[in-house]
Design a protein around this motif. Sequence first.
Motif, mmCIF file in Angstrom:
data_model
loop_
_atom_site.group_PDB
_atom_site.id
_atom_site.type_symbol
_atom_site.label_atom_id
_atom_site.label_comp_id
_atom_site.label_asym_id
_atom_site.label_seq_id
_atom_site.Cartn_x
_atom_site.Cartn_y
_atom_site.Cartn_z
ATOM 1 N N GLN A 113 -39.570 -75.675 -50.983
ATOM 2 C CA GLN A 113 -39.758 -75.548 -52.427
ATOM 3 C C GLN A 113 -38.583 -76.087 -53.231
ATOM 4 N N LEU A 114 -37.370 -76.001 -52.676
ATOM 5 C CA LEU A 114 -36.179 -76.218 -53.497
ATOM 6 C C LEU A 114 -35.245 -77.337 -53.050
ATOM 7 N N ALA A 115 -35.287 -77.726 -51.777
ATOM 8 C CA ALA A 115 -34.229 -78.582 -51.239
ATOM 9 C C ALA A 115 -34.093 -79.916 -51.948
ATOM 10 N N GLU A 116 -35.197 -80.494 -52.414
ATOM 11 C CA GLU A 116 -35.147 -81.827 -53.014
ATOM 12 C C GLU A 116 -35.182 -81.817 -54.540
ATOM 13 N N GLU A 117 -35.118 -80.642 -55.130
ATOM 14 C CA GLU A 117 -35.133 -80.565 -56.592
ATOM 15 C C GLU A 117 -33.857 -81.165 -57.175
ATOM 16 N N GLU A 118 -33.987 -81.833 -58.296
ATOM 17 C CA GLU A 118 -32.850 -82.507 -58.918
ATOM 18 C C GLU A 118 -32.130 -81.638 -59.943
ATOM 19 N N ARG A 119 -32.627 -80.441 -60.174
ATOM 20 C CA ARG A 119 -31.939 -79.479 -61.038
ATOM 21 C C ARG A 119 -32.016 -78.111 -60.373
ATOM 22 N N GLU A 120 -31.188 -77.192 -60.813
ATOM 23 C CA GLU A 120 -31.168 -75.875 -60.196
ATOM 24 C C GLU A 120 -32.417 -75.082 -60.583
ATOM 25 N N ILE A 121 -33.064 -74.520 -59.573
ATOM 26 C CA ILE A 121 -34.246 -73.685 -59.748
ATOM 27 C C ILE A 121 -33.962 -72.338 -59.104
ATOM 28 N N PHE A 122 -34.290 -71.263 -59.804
ATOM 29 C CA PHE A 122 -34.095 -69.913 -59.270
ATOM 30 C C PHE A 122 -35.462 -69.308 -59.003
ATOM 31 N N MET A 123 -35.703 -69.001 -57.729
ATOM 32 C CA MET A 123 -36.997 -68.486 -57.296
ATOM 33 C C MET A 123 -36.834 -67.075 -56.757
ATOM 34 N N VAL A 161 -46.030 -56.886 -60.282
ATOM 35 C CA VAL A 161 -46.774 -57.092 -59.030
ATOM 36 C C VAL A 161 -46.600 -55.909 -58.080
ATOM 37 N N ASN A 162 -45.985 -54.810 -58.591
ATOM 38 C CA ASN A 162 -45.784 -53.600 -57.796
ATOM 39 C C ASN A 162 -44.945 -53.881 -56.555
ATOM 40 N N ALA A 163 -43.888 -54.666 -56.731
ATOM 41 C CA ALA A 163 -43.010 -55.021 -55.611
ATOM 42 C C ALA A 163 -41.992 -53.927 -55.353
ATOM 43 N N ALA A 164 -41.709 -53.694 -54.073
ATOM 44 C CA ALA A 164 -40.691 -52.728 -53.693
ATOM 45 C C ALA A 164 -39.372 -53.410 -53.363
ATOM 46 N N GLY A 165 -39.420 -54.730 -53.157
ATOM 47 C CA GLY A 165 -38.220 -55.472 -52.823
ATOM 48 C C GLY A 165 -38.348 -56.925 -53.229
ATOM 49 N N VAL A 166 -37.229 -57.626 -53.261
ATOM 50 C CA VAL A 166 -37.228 -59.040 -53.622
ATOM 51 C C VAL A 166 -36.248 -59.804 -52.738
ATOM 52 N N ILE A 167 -36.530 -61.065 -52.559
ATOM 53 C CA ILE A 167 -35.585 -62.014 -51.980
ATOM 54 C C ILE A 167 -35.334 -63.079 -53.033
ATOM 55 N N LEU A 168 -34.080 -63.320 -53.316
ATOM 56 C CA LEU A 168 -33.679 -64.303 -54.313
ATOM 57 C C LEU A 168 -33.387 -65.632 -53.621
ATOM 58 N N ALA A 169 -33.604 -66.728 -54.322
ATOM 59 C CA ALA A 169 -33.280 -68.039 -53.755
ATOM 60 C C ALA A 169 -33.047 -69.033 -54.876
ATOM 61 N N HIS A 170 -32.056 -69.895 -54.689
ATOM 62 C CA HIS A 170 -31.886 -71.015 -55.612
ATOM 63 C C HIS A 170 -31.246 -72.173 -54.859
ATOM 64 N N ASN A 171 -31.294 -73.330 -55.449
ATOM 65 C CA ASN A 171 -30.800 -74.550 -54.806
ATOM 66 C C ASN A 171 -29.535 -75.051 -55.483
ATOM 67 N N HIS A 172 -28.781 -75.840 -54.729
ATOM 68 C CA HIS A 172 -27.635 -76.578 -55.250
ATOM 69 C C HIS A 172 -27.948 -78.073 -55.119
ATOM 70 N N PRO A 173 -28.329 -78.736 -56.201
ATOM 71 C CA PRO A 173 -28.661 -80.171 -56.119
ATOM 72 C C PRO A 173 -27.518 -81.036 -55.588
ATOM 73 N N SER A 174 -26.293 -80.548 -55.673
ATOM 74 C CA SER A 174 -25.152 -81.305 -55.140
ATOM 75 C C SER A 174 -25.242 -81.465 -53.632
#
Length: 221
Positions: A113-123, A161-174
């Motif tokens: 989802q994120l590796a080739e993005e040209e700007r930072e995305i927070f998922m 969405v009635n979530a009990a937990g989350v995993i955060l992820a974002h990319n570094h375009p550099s």
Amino acid sequence: METLSPLLPREKLLRDGAMLLTDEELLALFLRTGTRSKNVFALARDLLQHFGSLHGLLSAEMKDFRRVEGIGLATFAQLKGIAELAQRYYCSGIRGINPLKDPQMTREFVRSQLAEEEREIFMVIFLDNQNRVLSHSRLFSGTLSHVEVHPREIAREAIKVNAAGVILAHNHPSGRAEPSKADRDVTARIIKCCQFMDIRVLDHLVIGRGEYVSFAERGWI
């Protein structure tokens, strides 16, 4: 027009597996034919150079192809279909899994989802009380080197969405996955905000090019 015998890349795929094919070989296997002036490997190489990467090629718009020799509307439509198929493959594969039991699948999904993005995305990946994936969302997008993240928005979406937990992820375009001080600070703020709602933060994955960093593996969460 020269026609490629698919045996060379196909034999390599069957013998060694698809992972060992180069981007050029995969693209040539799909294209099958070159043009009057280029064989299919030269065409594949030129396309990758023109668009910068497979991600650039598969995410390009129709107008971008009109200036490229050897790509017609039919091939453009097929390339877009491949990109969508890959996205649906990873999205269908991630739903319902337990990231704690299958961390490699989770990393591969985030990377896709994120590796080739040209700007930072927070998922954010939202989990139920048994740590199974409920859904995922690209909540914030930013610039080449910065994305503004609002912890309360993450908690609000988790409640929806009635979530009990989350995993955060974002990319570094550099390309460098090493987290910055700002990355660690915002993670701490998200954890604090989610704690008020009894929502657990299981991990924060930072994705670079060919590398990643897991806050959980580092002992930071």
